[in-house]
Design a protein around this motif. Structure first.
Motif, PDB file in Angstrom:
ATOM      1  N   SER A 144       0.825  -1.373  -0.031  1.00  0.00           N
ATOM      2  CA  SER A 144       0.023  -0.038   0.084  1.00  0.00           C
ATOM      3  C   SER A 144       0.822   1.144   0.056  1.00  0.00           C
ATOM      4  O   SER A 144       0.460   2.498  -0.378  1.00  0.00           O
ATOM      5  N   LYS A 173       1.413   3.354  -3.317  1.00  0.00           N
ATOM      6  CA  LYS A 173       0.437   4.511  -3.699  1.00  0.00           C
ATOM      7  C   LYS A 173       0.909   5.744  -3.165  1.00  0.00           C
ATOM      8  O   LYS A 173       0.090   6.769  -3.897  1.00  0.00           O
ATOM      9  N   GLU A 190      -4.061   9.192  -2.969  1.00  0.00           N
ATOM     10  CA  GLU A 190      -4.484   7.805  -3.013  1.00  0.00           C
ATOM     11  C   GLU A 190      -3.648   6.897  -1.687  1.00  0.00           C
ATOM     12  O   GLU A 190      -4.206   6.146  -1.077  1.00  0.00           O
ATOM     13  N   CYS A 200      -6.057   5.179   1.147  1.00  0.00           N
ATOM     14  CA  CYS A 200      -5.748   3.897   1.408  1.00  0.00           C
ATOM     15  C   CYS A 200      -5.182   3.507   2.995  1.00  0.00           C
ATOM     16  O   CYS A 200      -5.707   2.722   3.420  1.00  0.00           O
TER      17      CYS A 200
END
Length: 188
Positions: free
Chosen positions: A116, A119, A174, A178
């Motif tokens: 993640s 991102k 993002e 996230c």
């Protein structure tokens, strides 16, 4: 509760970016780490240049805040650390080994697996600006430069994570979306 705390001692472009992202952001001095003067938050960010005394005194108090930062991450917070902007730097205040070497370059980052944290650079025009690389680390490498040197590392601790990067770009929305979604699910 603040979404983002910037550890810095003067206004920054970052503050406007977070307003555009709809995130509540404030600045705090690094000397306030572990005190009642530091508001609760989801993200603590050390902007580029935090160890360069020409720009700020932020780096001065980080070692004294080591235990607080580790506890913050363990409880689900995200610590995002950009480059120190000095020739070489050991992150002695992080709970893992990390050494930075300054070397400006543009690169097209190479992903190592999926994470993640990647991102952070989603939808950012390539090539990316980098102001260095990590010469040594025992954290997980998420992105490498064109030469294969680490430019983003991640260490998950408890319910949160620490992301350190040498990428000299503003972070994407993002990444924050996230991380906030993961935190709400109990998976930082």
């Amino acid at each position: 509760m603040n979404d983002v705390i910037l550890l810095w001692d003067s206004p920054l472009l970052f503050e406007k970016l977070f307003l555009e992202y709809g995130l509540n952001c404030s600045r705090a001095l690094s000397i306030s780490l572990g005190t009642s003067y530091l508001p609760a938050c989801k993200f603590i960010i050390l902007p580029t240049g935090f160890a360069n005394k020409q720009y700020t005194k932020t780096g001065t108090w980080l070692e004294q805040g080591k235990q607080f930062l580790e506890k913050f991450v363990t409880k689900g917070g995200t610590l995002l650390v950009f480059s120190p902007l000095i020739p070489e730097y050991w992150y002695k205040w992080l709970p893992f080994s990390l050494k930075y070497v300054m070397e400006e370059n543009s690169c097209i980052p190479q992903s190592l697996g999926e994470h993640s944290a990647q991102k952070l650079v989603k939808n950012i025009a390539l090539p990316l600006g980098c102001d260095g690389y990590f010469a040594e680390t025992d954290a997980d490498v998420a992105l490498k430069d064109n030469i294969g040197r680490p430019i983003m590392v991640v260490k998950e601790i408890g319910d949160g994570m620490i992301v350190a990067t040498t990428i000299h770009e503003l972070p994407s929305a993002e990444f924050f979306e996230c991380r906030c979604a993961c935190t709400k699910k109990g998976k930082a």
